[in-house]
Design an enzyme around this catalytic site. Structure first.
Site, PDB file in Angstrom:
ATOM      1  N   ILE A 133       3.189   2.077   7.317  1.00 21.02           N
ATOM      2  CA  ILE A 133       2.577   3.321   7.787  1.00 21.02           C
ATOM      3  C   ILE A 133       2.105   3.185   9.224  1.00 21.02           C
ATOM      4  O   ILE A 133       2.039   4.162   9.969  1.00 21.02           O
ATOM      5  CB  ILE A 133       1.415   3.733   6.856  1.00 21.02           C
ATOM      6  CG1 ILE A 133       0.982   5.173   7.134  1.00 21.02           C
ATOM      7  CG2 ILE A 133       0.258   2.758   6.968  1.00 21.02           C
ATOM      8  CD1 ILE A 133      -0.030   5.706   6.151  1.00 21.02           C
ATOM      9  N   ASP A 134       1.790   1.948   9.649  1.00 21.12           N
ATOM     10  CA  ASP A 134       1.295   1.732  11.007  1.00 21.12           C
ATOM     11  C   ASP A 134       2.388   1.306  11.974  1.00 21.12           C
ATOM     12  O   ASP A 134       2.102   0.895  13.094  1.00 21.12           O
ATOM     13  CB  ASP A 134       0.163   0.696  11.002  1.00 21.12           C
ATOM     14  CG  ASP A 134       0.507  -0.529  10.174  1.00 21.12           C
ATOM     15  OD1 ASP A 134       1.525  -0.483   9.473  1.00 21.12           O
ATOM     16  OD2 ASP A 134      -0.244  -1.518  10.222  1.00 21.12           O
ATOM     17  N   GLY A 141       6.515  -3.409   2.931  1.00 19.69           N
ATOM     18  CA  GLY A 141       6.257  -3.834   4.288  1.00 19.69           C
ATOM     19  C   GLY A 141       6.598  -5.292   4.482  1.00 19.69           C
ATOM     20  O   GLY A 141       7.456  -5.848   3.791  1.00 19.69           O
ATOM     21  N   TYR A 147      -7.251   7.025   3.493  1.00 14.92           N
ATOM     22  CA  TYR A 147      -6.547   7.310   2.257  1.00 14.92           C
ATOM     23  C   TYR A 147      -5.945   8.713   2.249  1.00 14.92           C
ATOM     24  O   TYR A 147      -4.984   8.975   1.531  1.00 14.92           O
ATOM     25  CB  TYR A 147      -7.483   7.099   1.072  1.00 14.92           C
ATOM     26  CG  TYR A 147      -7.911   5.657   0.952  1.00 14.92           C
ATOM     27  CD1 TYR A 147      -7.031   4.695   0.471  1.00 14.92           C
ATOM     28  CD2 TYR A 147      -9.165   5.238   1.379  1.00 14.92           C
ATOM     29  CE1 TYR A 147      -7.392   3.364   0.396  1.00 14.92           C
ATOM     30  CE2 TYR A 147      -9.547   3.909   1.308  1.00 14.92           C
ATOM     31  CZ  TYR A 147      -8.656   2.964   0.818  1.00 14.92           C
ATOM     32  OH  TYR A 147      -9.012   1.650   0.758  1.00 14.92           O
ATOM     33  N   GLY A 192       0.801  -1.212   0.000  1.00 16.29           N
ATOM     34  CA  GLY A 192       0.000   0.000   0.000  1.00 16.29           C
ATOM     35  C   GLY A 192       0.838   1.268   0.000  1.00 16.29           C
ATOM     36  O   GLY A 192       2.050   1.237   0.216  1.00 16.29           O
ATOM     37  N   GLY A 248       4.881  -7.977   3.729  1.00 12.56           N
ATOM     38  CA  GLY A 248       4.625  -8.759   2.530  1.00 12.56           C
ATOM     39  C   GLY A 248       5.685  -8.561   1.470  1.00 12.56           C
ATOM     40  O   GLY A 248       6.160  -9.515   0.847  1.00 12.56           O
ATOM     41  N   MET A 274      -6.270   4.028  10.054  1.00 13.85           N
ATOM     42  CA  MET A 274      -5.714   2.801   9.500  1.00 13.85           C
ATOM     43  C   MET A 274      -4.588   2.275  10.377  1.00 13.85           C
ATOM     44  O   MET A 274      -4.027   3.000  11.200  1.00 13.85           O
ATOM     45  CB  MET A 274      -5.229   3.035   8.075  1.00 13.85           C
ATOM     46  CG  MET A 274      -4.054   3.977   7.955  1.00 13.85           C
ATOM     47  SD  MET A 274      -3.725   4.374   6.229  1.00 13.85           S
ATOM     48  CE  MET A 274      -3.660   2.754   5.484  1.00 13.85           C
ATOM     49  N   GLY A 275      -4.268   1.005  10.201  1.00 14.44           N
ATOM     50  CA  GLY A 275      -3.205   0.412  10.995  1.00 14.44           C
ATOM     51  C   GLY A 275      -3.347  -1.075  11.166  1.00 14.44           C
ATOM     52  O   GLY A 275      -2.705  -1.664  12.041  1.00 14.44           O
ATOM     53  N   ARG A 313      -2.459   8.368   4.202  1.00  9.90           N
ATOM     54  CA  ARG A 313      -1.339   7.661   3.584  1.00  9.90           C
ATOM     55  C   ARG A 313      -0.851   8.265   2.276  1.00  9.90           C
ATOM     56  O   ARG A 313       0.163   7.831   1.735  1.00  9.90           O
ATOM     57  CB  ARG A 313      -1.720   6.205   3.354  1.00  9.90           C
ATOM     58  CG  ARG A 313      -2.685   5.948   2.220  1.00  9.90           C
ATOM     59  CD  ARG A 313      -2.959   4.452   2.090  1.00  9.90           C
ATOM     60  NE  ARG A 313      -3.601   4.121   0.829  1.00  9.90           N
ATOM     61  CZ  ARG A 313      -3.785   2.890   0.388  1.00  9.90           C
ATOM     62  NH1 ARG A 313      -3.388   1.870   1.132  1.00  9.90           N
ATOM     63  NH2 ARG A 313      -4.366   2.657  -0.764  1.00  9.90           N
TER      64      ARG A 313
END
Length: 412
Positions: free
Chosen positions: A236-237, A206, A335, A115, A208, A280-281, A338
């Protein structure tokens, strides 16, 4: 025991930098180490029971406490205990006096996976510029479009990245290369890396993306393709294990506060107003924790790692709507959080991460990622940071500070 990523290729030439060069600063040695476990718990400590999963600390003859990686808010334990094997030392990142690749013949590629996150363009720019500093010719650095699949996509061919093409991209959000989370065909990627004659691949992603980098590195070794794979951890989290913080996290927290301030205005501007904000997170919860703590205006927080947290905000909002006289607003700024450009602290951090990734690649390290650990930049084996996600500790100091500040009940 130490952590340093895949075995380095043997150095065979001097670095183009020298001790006085402003491009590198001082060289570091392969013998330089950074201690990964920042805290030693004595037997009388209330936290002494956390030694159950730890490794011996050299010279102490005792066991170190189970490592709970710090975050950007101050280095105290605020993440869940994760019982994983952990070495005592990590190898220090930075420029080496001897390098493996001849810069004038080096070909490199950059790919962003997963993402969006603030700072992707900053890292891309930092990688391209540091490769140029080493002497990699213009036209020999490539950007892979829309994730790993861009290696073999007939619709989106790799693009050449030059100093001019990455100029000012740090002022924009997103990624100029695009990104994707679609699982690729790694054997096709190995074939394309061989055909393109790549010596280095930088994976910005990240957990993945880093797992994909590990699979790719193993296949490259299996097929005898000489290309090092170096990661730059993106989350981001802030959910990557071991590293102090991930790039883009501070930007996301700052942007999340804007949504919280707007929600507060909405709630106060009506009779019996309630504003529910979803941040988000995934299951980590660090954006919600940090943004709520920093803003000082949130009445209740439920962060990732709690059973049943998924959909909790919407259920709360629907329940409030059924209450006579209640005015409920449900706000999801995910959104917006990020996709913004980075704040200054993240911008600087992205540059240093990118530079150290290039240093690692030229030194011949592969299957490694670079991160800030206990305030020092360290090379870490990719499998170490992908063993489990980091989550907010519902019994940790930072969470209890938040509860003390807003007076909320314990939801666990």
């Amino acid at each position: 025991m130490e952590a340093k990523g895949g075995p380095p290729l043997p150095p065979c030439r001097h670095s183009p930098f020298n001790e006085s060069s402003h491009f590198s600063g001082r060289f570091v040695s392969d013998e330089d180490r950074v201690m990964l476990n920042a805290i030693y718990f004595s037997s009388s400590s209330p936290s002494a029971d956390r030694v159950r999963c730890s490794a011996p600390v050299a010279g102490l003859g005792e066991k170190a406490g189970l490592v709970v990686p710090p975050t950007s808010s101050g280095g105290e334990a605020e993440a869940e205990d994760v019982c994983i094997p952990l070495p005592t030392w990590g190898m220090r990142a930075g420029p080496r006096e001897s390098i493996y690749f001849e810069p004038s013949l080096t070909r490199a590629a950059i790919v962003t996976v997963g993402g969006l996150c603030p700072g992707l363009n900053d890292v891309i720019q930092g990688l391209v510029r540091k490769l140029r500093d080493y002497g990699v010719p213009e036209g020999s650095t490539f950007g892979i479009r829309y994730g790993f699949q861009g290696f073999y996509s007939k619709k989106h061919r790799p693009v050449v990245l030059t100093g001019r093409s990455v100029e000012d991209i740090h002022l924009e959000g997103g990624s100029i290369l695009g990104t994707s989370s679609i699982a690729p065909d790694y054997r096709k990627i190995v074939r394309m890396i061989d055909l393109m004659g790549l010596d280095m691949l930088f994976v910005i992603g990240g957990a993945g993306g880093h797992m994909g980098a590990t699979q790719l590195e193993a296949l490259l070794t299996q097929h005898g393709v000489r290309c090092v794979v170096v990661g730059v951890p993106k989350s981001i989290d802030n959910s990557i294990l071991l590293v102090d913080r991930c790039f883009g996290f501070e930007t996301a927290v700052n942007e999340a506060q804007r949504a919280l301030f707007a929600a507060k205005v909405e709630a106060l501007s009506t009779w019996h107003g309630i504003a529910v904000v979803k941040l988000m997170g995934h299951a980590s919860g660090f954006i919600a924790l940090e943004a709520s703590m920093a803003s000082g205006i949130v009445d209740a927080v439920r962060a990732g790692g709690w059973r049943g947290v998924w959909g909790w905000g919407r259920r709360l909002a629907r329940g409030g709507e059924r209450h006579p006289g209640a005015y409920v607003k449900y706000i999801d700024p995910s959104y917006l959080v990020r996709s913004v450009p980075t704040v200054s602290s993240d911008r600087t951090y992205c540059k240093v991460l990118a530079h150290n990734a290039v240093h690692a690649a030229f030194a011949g390290f592969t299957g490694t990622t670079v991160g800030l650990v206990n305030t020092h930049y360290v090379l870490l084996p990719i499998p170490f940071v992908t063993q489990a996600p980091r989550r907010v500790d519902p019994q940790g100091n930072q969470w209890n500070r938040l509860r003390a500040a807003n007076g909320q009940p314990n939801f666990t």
